[in-house]
Design a protein around this motif. Structure first.
Motif, short mmCIF file in Angstrom:
data_model
loop_
_atom_site.label_atom_id
_atom_site.label_comp_id
_atom_site.label_asym_id
_atom_site.label_seq_id
_atom_site.Cartn_x
_atom_site.Cartn_y
_atom_site.Cartn_z
N THR A 20 60.41 -73.75 92.14
CA THR A 20 59.84 -72.42 91.92
C THR A 20 60.91 -71.34 91.76
O THR A 20 60.56 -70.18 91.50
CB THR A 20 58.94 -72.04 93.10
OG1 THR A 20 59.67 -72.17 94.32
CG2 THR A 20 57.70 -72.93 93.15
N GLY A 79 60.49 -67.47 92.32
CA GLY A 79 59.09 -67.06 92.18
C GLY A 79 58.45 -66.72 93.52
O GLY A 79 58.72 -67.37 94.53
N SER A 136 58.45 -64.40 98.90
CA SER A 136 59.19 -65.50 98.29
C SER A 136 59.01 -66.74 99.15
O SER A 136 58.58 -66.66 100.32
CB SER A 136 60.67 -65.14 98.18
OG SER A 136 61.26 -65.10 99.48
N ILE A 195 54.24 -70.49 89.19
CA ILE A 195 54.75 -69.60 90.24
C ILE A 195 56.10 -69.03 89.83
O ILE A 195 56.37 -67.83 89.99
CB ILE A 195 54.87 -70.36 91.57
CG1 ILE A 195 53.47 -70.70 92.11
CG2 ILE A 195 55.65 -69.54 92.61
CD1 ILE A 195 53.50 -71.66 93.29
N GLU A 196 56.95 -69.88 89.29
CA GLU A 196 58.26 -69.43 88.83
C GLU A 196 58.14 -68.33 87.77
O GLU A 196 58.94 -67.39 87.74
CB GLU A 196 59.05 -70.61 88.26
CG GLU A 196 60.45 -70.24 87.78
CD GLU A 196 61.15 -71.38 87.10
OE1 GLU A 196 62.36 -71.25 86.82
OE2 GLU A 196 60.51 -72.41 86.83
N GLU A 197 57.12 -68.41 86.95
CA GLU A 197 56.90 -67.41 85.91
C GLU A 197 56.24 -66.15 86.43
O GLU A 197 55.97 -65.22 85.67
CB GLU A 197 56.05 -68.02 84.79
CG GLU A 197 56.77 -69.14 84.03
CD GLU A 197 55.91 -69.76 82.94
OE1 GLU A 197 54.73 -69.34 82.79
OE2 GLU A 197 56.40 -70.65 82.24
N GLY A 198 55.95 -66.09 87.72
CA GLY A 198 55.42 -64.88 88.34
C GLY A 198 53.93 -64.69 88.22
O GLY A 198 53.42 -63.58 88.41
N ARG A 199 53.20 -65.76 87.98
CA ARG A 199 51.76 -65.63 87.73
C ARG A 199 50.92 -65.51 89.00
O ARG A 199 49.72 -65.27 88.93
CB ARG A 199 51.27 -66.83 86.90
CG ARG A 199 51.94 -66.91 85.54
CD ARG A 199 51.49 -68.15 84.76
NE ARG A 199 52.21 -68.28 83.51
CZ ARG A 199 51.86 -67.68 82.38
NH1 ARG A 199 50.77 -66.92 82.34
NH2 ARG A 199 52.56 -67.86 81.27
N GLN A 202 52.08 -63.56 91.79
CA GLN A 202 52.67 -62.52 92.63
C GLN A 202 51.90 -61.20 92.58
O GLN A 202 52.26 -60.25 93.28
CB GLN A 202 54.12 -62.30 92.23
CG GLN A 202 54.34 -61.74 90.84
CD GLN A 202 55.82 -61.56 90.53
OE1 GLN A 202 56.67 -61.82 91.37
NE2 GLN A 202 56.12 -61.10 89.32
#
Length: 318
Positions: free
Chosen positions: A189, A192, A230, A279-283, A285
């Motif tokens: 992740t 993210g 995080s 999650i890494e792409e910020g979807r 947060q």
């Protein structure tokens, strides 16, 4: 005695004692997935407030164990459209709590339930979707939920959609707890972050909506936790709560997928690896106040959630 084709809506304790008995009855609210956490807690909240509601389950026995003995039940299977038609008889509001498993199965489950509800001309249907719904999302289940939302909008039913953020329970049970023994949580992740929300808070929000569905007709709510965290912060909080040294170490997608293949059955390696990418792409947060708007109180912060869980488990072991 009524025939087996009649509708079942009886207290759970009766089903356990007399599983072959089917009794005719009408229930205003029907909650699918009643043996799961969100479904059972939604039913409990409705019962406390005095709303007439029943739960839909696939089988009796152990699946009924988590429900109050007084909870009325209707038995149906998502793969059996006829059983859905019987279960939806006399229901004015349906809470469709999505199941899990293979994406192709879920696609059919949603389609069958929505079609059965439309044929019965339910006045309203509330659906638990996901916040990660964009067409360009890499997440394995996103196309499944996008399809269900489309079907709802085209069904002619009055609908409300609850798009749920990442569950605090999932983060804790699926990822953090298994890492306590090694002291390292390793996921692809990167940096993210997520705003996790507990299943309990989702259940309370769902109960609020189905209790007055016309007030929420045609609306889509994004249910998230109150704070973006995080994985470094979440592992630190969980380690402190459970009394373990725990740290987060990002890994590559290939390393995670190889490990997941060794530990999980399909479709979960693919599902969790694509979830991590999402999650890494910020979807996950985003933060909204929808849960507080619906329930009248803020959702539980993840730190408080893990502290309460750890305290409960420690008390249970003493």
């Amino acid at each position: 005695m009524p025939s087996p084709a009649a509708i079942l809506c009886v207290p759970a304790k009766w089903v356990q004692l007399y599983p072959s008995v089917w009794l005719k009855s009408e229930c205003m609210i029907l909650v699918t997935g009643a043996s799961g956490y969100v479904g059972s807690k939604t039913l409990a909240a409705l019962s406390r407030q005095g709303f007439p509601a029943a739960g839909m389950v696939r089988t009796t026995g152990k699946r009924v164990a988590g429900l109050s003995a007084e909870t009325p039940l209707r038995i149906a299977d998502y793969d059996d459209p006829r059983s859905l038609l019987r279960a939806f008889e006399g229901v004015s509001t349906l809470l469709l709590v999505s199941s899990d498993g293979d994406g192709r199965d879920l696609l059919g489950h949603h389609a069958n339930a929505i079609e059965a509800a439309a044929s019965r001309k339910k006045s309203s249907i509330v659906f638990t979707s996901i916040i990660d719904i964009d067409a360009d999302s890499p997440f394995y289940f996103t196309p499944v939920y996008r399809d269900a939302e489309r079907r709802l909008r085209e069904s002619g039913l009055t609908w409300t959609i609850l798009r749920c953020g990442l569950y605090s329970d999932l983060v804790l049970d699926t990822w953090i707890k298994p890492a306590l023994s090694s002291g390292v949580l390793s996921l692809p992740t990167d940096t993210g972050a997520v705003a996790p929300i507990s299943r309990q808070d989702v259940a309370l929000a769902a109960a609020a909506v189905v209790a007055s569905p016309m007030q929420h007709a045609g609306k889509t709510y994004e249910l998230t936790g109150p704070r973006k965290l995080s994985f470094h912060e979440m592992t630190e909080a969980a380690g402190s709560a459970f009394g373990h040294r725990l740290e987060f170490a990002p890994c590559s997608p290939a390393d995670y997928l190889q490990r997941a293949w060794a530990e999980m059955q399909d479709p979960w390696p693919h599902a969790f690896s694509t979830l991590c990418r999402s999650i890494e792409e910020g979807r996950y947060q985003r933060i909204t106040n929808a849960c507080e708007h619906l329930t009248g109180h803020p959702p539980t912060d993840f730190r408080k959630f893990v502290e309460d869980t750890a305290a409960s488990e420690n008390a249970g072991s003493n």
